[in-house]
Scaffold this motif. Structure first.
Motif: not given
Ligand SMILES: [Zn+2]
Length: 424
Positions: A259-261, A269-273, A276-278
């Protein structure tokens, strides 16, 4: 190798094989053969398949029957002459595993017996975002207690607990390091559950839900590929890597974070920081947004009802929903193709929300892997749909407990005898 007594066990080089470890390994060997056999197997067939003597097999089987791990069927005649053979199967009437799952918008529990039957199941749709871990774990612990009581009422002994969580887990410590969609960091889930549930001395294994979902797939489909990538779509997106029917965890147990590839360098922006994460393009909320369906309404409805809305819009012919699913499928296909190029895995199984959305998602995934996997021209990548469905993670969490018993029945027999002796 075959020892003078006929025991088919391999000694550790440089170390003498101790009699008790030989017996331990042979018990596991015989039990695994019984579990894997497509039809009930006889003692004579087990002796032929394992290379053990008939007398050794009989003694081992008697031990397994005495510990309620193996059951005997009515004798059947396999040849016109000779004694009828007794078929052996896993005994599902006493031993069971408990699985519980903490996910972003639901919590769940289930009990699966040693024969693989689901004996109890409870799912509560409830958004966990913004909850303190203590509150969520207390609710899950109460669920686990109800499940153990239901198991006991059915005459089952719960051998252990598997806990599926949506984030990075330190194994074997069981600390949830980071669950981006819950906003949790460094949470000792095992301690919180053990304290709250009164789960006593039960061994508790915490693992990522995508890993358990891959195991759940393995348990619910006997024809499952021995090597595959299982991708679970939920609000987050995770993957479990199965090699030779075992989970591949990576060095620290943190593999599978597909999911974070990154699939879009300039993506949202993703919650991981990162960006463009999957999961920002193919997660449940990304699909809802792109399809023009309300995300906040979905939060109240829970996962399965939400997917139902997407399916309904797609079946109605909504062009916007079709475009959203195409985009999600393409992004997923790009990430899957990258993983397969790297690891040489022959197939992918679409699980979680991707299973009901497969009519629209799977062709896009297939197209991308056909285009992007270097070896696809010679060995096409199989894109399959999960048979375990939305229960995969909690089934896998429970199944992990029973699989551990199959791997080392002697260890369980020791614990079982101890529990029966003290009456718990
Ligand atoms: Zn991310």
């Amino acid at each position: 190798m075959r020892t003078s007594g006929g025991e088919a066990a391999s000694a550790v080089p440089g170390q003498p094989a101790r009699q008790d470890s030989l017996r331990t390994r042979n018990l596991a060997l015989v039990l695994r053969r019984i579990a894997d056999a497509p039809t009930p197997v006889s003692r004579a067939e087990l002796a032929a398949a394992t290379g053990l003597t008939k007398a050794t097999v009989s003694a081992l089987v008697d031990t397994l029957v005495g510990s309620r791990l193996v059951g005997e069927l009515e004798p059947r005649r396999t040849r016109p002459t000779g004694r009828p053979a007794t078929g052996l199967v896993l005994d599902g009437e006493e031993t069971a595993g408990l699985g519980v799952e903490i996910n972003v918008d639901y919590i769940a529990a289930c009990v699966v017996d040693l024969a693989g039957r689901v004996r109890h199941r409870e799912v509560v749709q409830d958004d966990q975002r913004g909850r303190v871990p203590e509150r969520t774990c207390a609710a899950v612990a109460a669920m686990a207690t109800r499940a153990i009581e239901a198991a006991a009422a059915a005459g089952l002994i719960v051998a252990g607990v598997g806990v599926a969580v949506p984030g990075l887990v330190d194994r074997p410590g069981g600390v949830l390091r980071f669950a981006p969609n819950l906003g949790w960091r460094d949470i000792d889930v095992r301690r919180l559950l053990s304290r709250a549930a009164g789960l006593g001395e039960l061994p508790v294994t915490v693992d990522n839900e995508a890993n358990f979902a891959a195991l759940g797939e393995l348990h619910s489909d006997r024809s499952a590929m021995p090597d595959f990538l299982h991708v679970s779509g939920e609000i987050g997106v995770g993957a479990g890597i199965v090699l030779r029917r075992e989970l591949f965890h990576g060095t620290r147990g943190w593999s599978g974070e597909i999911g974070h590839v990154t699939v879009d360098l300039d993506g949202p922006r993703c919650r991981c920081g990162a960006q463009g994460c999957l999961e920002q393009l193919a997660g449940q909320e990304a699909i809802l947004r792109a399809a023009g369906l309300s995300v906040s309404a979905a939060t109240c409805m829970g996962g399965q009802a939400t997917v139902g809305r997407i399916v309904e819009a797609a079946e109605r012919g909504s062009a916007r929903t079709h475009a959203a699913l195409r985009q999600a499928g393409r992004a997923l296909g790009v990430a899957v193709a990258g993983t397969i190029n790297l690891l040489d895995i022959p197939g992918v199984v679409l699980g979680g929300i991707y299973a009901p959305l497969a009519p629209w998602i799977a062709p896009e995934v297939q197209r991308e892997v056909d285009r992007r996997v270097l070896s696809a021209a010679w060995s096409p990548v199989a894109v399959r749909v999960s048979r375990a469905g939305s229960d995969a993670a909690v089934l896998g969490a429970a199944g992990g407990v029973t699989t551990a018993i199959l791997r080392d029945p002697a260890e369980w027999m020791r614990r079982r005898d101890l529990r029966l002796a003290v009456g718990t």
